[in-house]
Write a protein that holds these residues in place. Structure first.
Motif, PDB file in Angstrom:
ATOM      1  N   ALA A 221      29.302 -39.176  17.389  1.00  0.00           N
ATOM      2  CA  ALA A 221      30.428 -40.511  17.367  1.00  0.00           C
ATOM      3  C   ALA A 221      30.987 -40.927  18.749  1.00  0.00           C
ATOM      4  O   ALA A 221      30.684 -40.148  19.850  1.00  0.00           O
ATOM      5  CB  ALA A 221      31.705 -39.764  16.581  1.00  0.00           C
ATOM      6  N   SER A 222      31.331 -42.000  18.774  1.00  0.00           N
ATOM      7  CA  SER A 222      31.833 -42.406  20.226  1.00  0.00           C
ATOM      8  C   SER A 222      33.422 -41.669  20.314  1.00  0.00           C
ATOM      9  O   SER A 222      33.829 -41.312  19.463  1.00  0.00           O
ATOM     10  CB  SER A 222      32.433 -43.886  20.128  1.00  0.00           C
ATOM     11  N   ARG A 223      33.758 -41.571  21.479  1.00  0.00           N
ATOM     12  CA  ARG A 223      35.012 -40.916  21.758  1.00  0.00           C
ATOM     13  C   ARG A 223      36.038 -41.214  20.950  1.00  0.00           C
ATOM     14  O   ARG A 223      36.767 -40.500  20.514  1.00  0.00           O
ATOM     15  CB  ARG A 223      35.206 -40.704  23.183  1.00  0.00           C
ATOM     16  N   ILE A 224      36.252 -42.647  20.995  1.00  0.00           N
ATOM     17  CA  ILE A 224      37.437 -43.081  20.270  1.00  0.00           C
ATOM     18  C   ILE A 224      37.208 -42.733  18.703  1.00  0.00           C
ATOM     19  O   ILE A 224      38.361 -42.251  18.144  1.00  0.00           O
ATOM     20  CB  ILE A 224      37.476 -44.611  20.469  1.00  0.00           C
ATOM     21  N   ILE A 225      35.990 -42.941  18.241  1.00  0.00           N
ATOM     22  CA  ILE A 225      36.225 -42.536  16.634  1.00  0.00           C
ATOM     23  C   ILE A 225      36.401 -40.996  16.508  1.00  0.00           C
ATOM     24  O   ILE A 225      37.021 -40.581  15.815  1.00  0.00           O
ATOM     25  CB  ILE A 225      35.067 -43.048  16.331  1.00  0.00           C
ATOM     26  N   PHE A 226      35.726 -40.154  17.487  1.00  0.00           N
ATOM     27  CA  PHE A 226      35.838 -38.887  17.400  1.00  0.00           C
ATOM     28  C   PHE A 226      37.211 -38.139  17.457  1.00  0.00           C
ATOM     29  O   PHE A 226      37.679 -37.387  16.915  1.00  0.00           O
ATOM     30  CB  PHE A 226      34.894 -38.177  18.366  1.00  0.00           C
TER      31      PHE A 226
ATOM     32  N   ILE B  88      31.050 -26.561   8.198  1.00  0.00           N
ATOM     33  CA  ILE B  88      31.296 -27.803   8.878  1.00  0.00           C
ATOM     34  C   ILE B  88      31.938 -27.400  10.122  1.00  0.00           C
ATOM     35  O   ILE B  88      32.579 -26.284  10.455  1.00  0.00           O
ATOM     36  CB  ILE B  88      32.180 -28.914   8.073  1.00  0.00           C
ATOM     37  N   SER B  89      31.651 -28.110  11.417  1.00  0.00           N
ATOM     38  CA  SER B  89      32.345 -27.823  12.523  1.00  0.00           C
ATOM     39  C   SER B  89      32.175 -29.124  13.306  1.00  0.00           C
ATOM     40  O   SER B  89      31.623 -29.928  13.062  1.00  0.00           O
ATOM     41  CB  SER B  89      31.445 -26.573  13.344  1.00  0.00           C
ATOM     42  N   ARG B  90      33.033 -28.920  14.443  1.00  0.00           N
ATOM     43  CA  ARG B  90      32.965 -30.211  15.495  1.00  0.00           C
ATOM     44  C   ARG B  90      33.101 -29.492  16.870  1.00  0.00           C
ATOM     45  O   ARG B  90      33.544 -28.582  17.467  1.00  0.00           O
ATOM     46  CB  ARG B  90      33.975 -31.060  15.276  1.00  0.00           C
ATOM     47  N   ASP B  91      32.340 -30.316  17.740  1.00  0.00           N
ATOM     48  CA  ASP B  91      32.486 -29.772  19.230  1.00  0.00           C
ATOM     49  C   ASP B  91      33.147 -31.223  19.904  1.00  0.00           C
ATOM     50  O   ASP B  91      32.486 -32.176  20.105  1.00  0.00           O
ATOM     51  CB  ASP B  91      30.833 -29.590  19.582  1.00  0.00           C
ATOM     52  N   ASN B  92      34.431 -30.900  20.131  1.00  0.00           N
ATOM     53  CA  ASN B  92      35.108 -32.116  20.556  1.00  0.00           C
ATOM     54  C   ASN B  92      34.586 -32.470  22.256  1.00  0.00           C
ATOM     55  O   ASN B  92      34.705 -33.634  22.428  1.00  0.00           O
ATOM     56  CB  ASN B  92      36.550 -31.707  20.857  1.00  0.00           C
ATOM     57  N   ALA B  93      33.953 -31.787  22.756  1.00  0.00           N
ATOM     58  CA  ALA B  93      33.385 -32.007  24.235  1.00  0.00           C
ATOM     59  C   ALA B  93      32.361 -32.766  24.116  1.00  0.00           C
ATOM     60  O   ALA B  93      31.851 -33.475  25.119  1.00  0.00           O
ATOM     61  CB  ALA B  93      32.926 -30.580  25.006  1.00  0.00           C
ATOM     62  N   LYS B  94      31.469 -32.510  22.929  1.00  0.00           N
ATOM     63  CA  LYS B  94      30.323 -33.431  22.540  1.00  0.00           C
ATOM     64  C   LYS B  94      30.517 -34.655  21.829  1.00  0.00           C
ATOM     65  O   LYS B  94      29.451 -35.368  21.459  1.00  0.00           O
ATOM     66  CB  LYS B  94      29.285 -32.706  22.087  1.00  0.00           C
ATOM     67  N   ASN B  95      31.456 -34.751  21.140  1.00  0.00           N
ATOM     68  CA  ASN B  95      32.036 -35.806  19.984  1.00  0.00           C
ATOM     69  C   ASN B  95      30.967 -35.748  19.297  1.00  0.00           C
ATOM     70  O   ASN B  95      30.694 -36.781  18.598  1.00  0.00           O
ATOM     71  CB  ASN B  95      32.121 -37.320  20.785  1.00  0.00           C
TER      72      ASN B  95
END
Length: 123
Positions: free
Chosen positions: A24-29, A69-76
């Motif tokens: 995702a784009s940073r803003i959306i993430f 489910i997981s998310r990597d905030n550094a990689k959006n």
């Protein structure tokens, strides 16, 4: 303008694994909740898993213990690790940003969607 890009679907035998990604784009993430929905032919779209910006997760009963489910905030990027796949997991999987949920009950779907990726599990 494409804002959520999915990858990772495919064909796998029952018992196998797949990992889906949603970039995702940073803003959306930065939006609070992100989630994965799926829709099988002839069935309604259902929420599979949701993750908050702080990493809190919830899962549909049908996938609990098998999907992560997981998310990597550094990689959006958000992921869905799917293990012990069953034929009934066959569906098009969509990532969604901005959904509002109560547990795994959707209050409102988010405004941003991925293009969908097909997951087919053969028996």
């Amino acid at each position: 303008q494409v804002q959520l890009v999915e990858s990772g679907g495919g064909l796998v035998q029952a018992g196998g694994s797949l990992r889906l990604s949603c970039a995702a784009s940073r803003i959306i993430f930065s939006i609070n909740n992100m989630g994965w929905y799926r829709q099988a032919p002839g069935k309604e779209r259902e929420l599979v898993a949701v993750i908050s910006s702080g990493g809190r997760t919830n899962y549909a009963d049908s996938v609990k213990g098998r999907f992560t489910i997981s998310r990597d905030n550094a990689k959006n990027t958000m992921y869905l690790q799917m293990n012990s796949l069953k034929p009934e997991d066959t569906a098009v999987y969509y990532c969604n940003a901005g959904l509002v949920v109560l547990g795994t009950r959707t209050i409102s779907e988010g405004a941003y969607w991925g293009q969908g990726t097909q997951v087919t599990v053969s028996s």
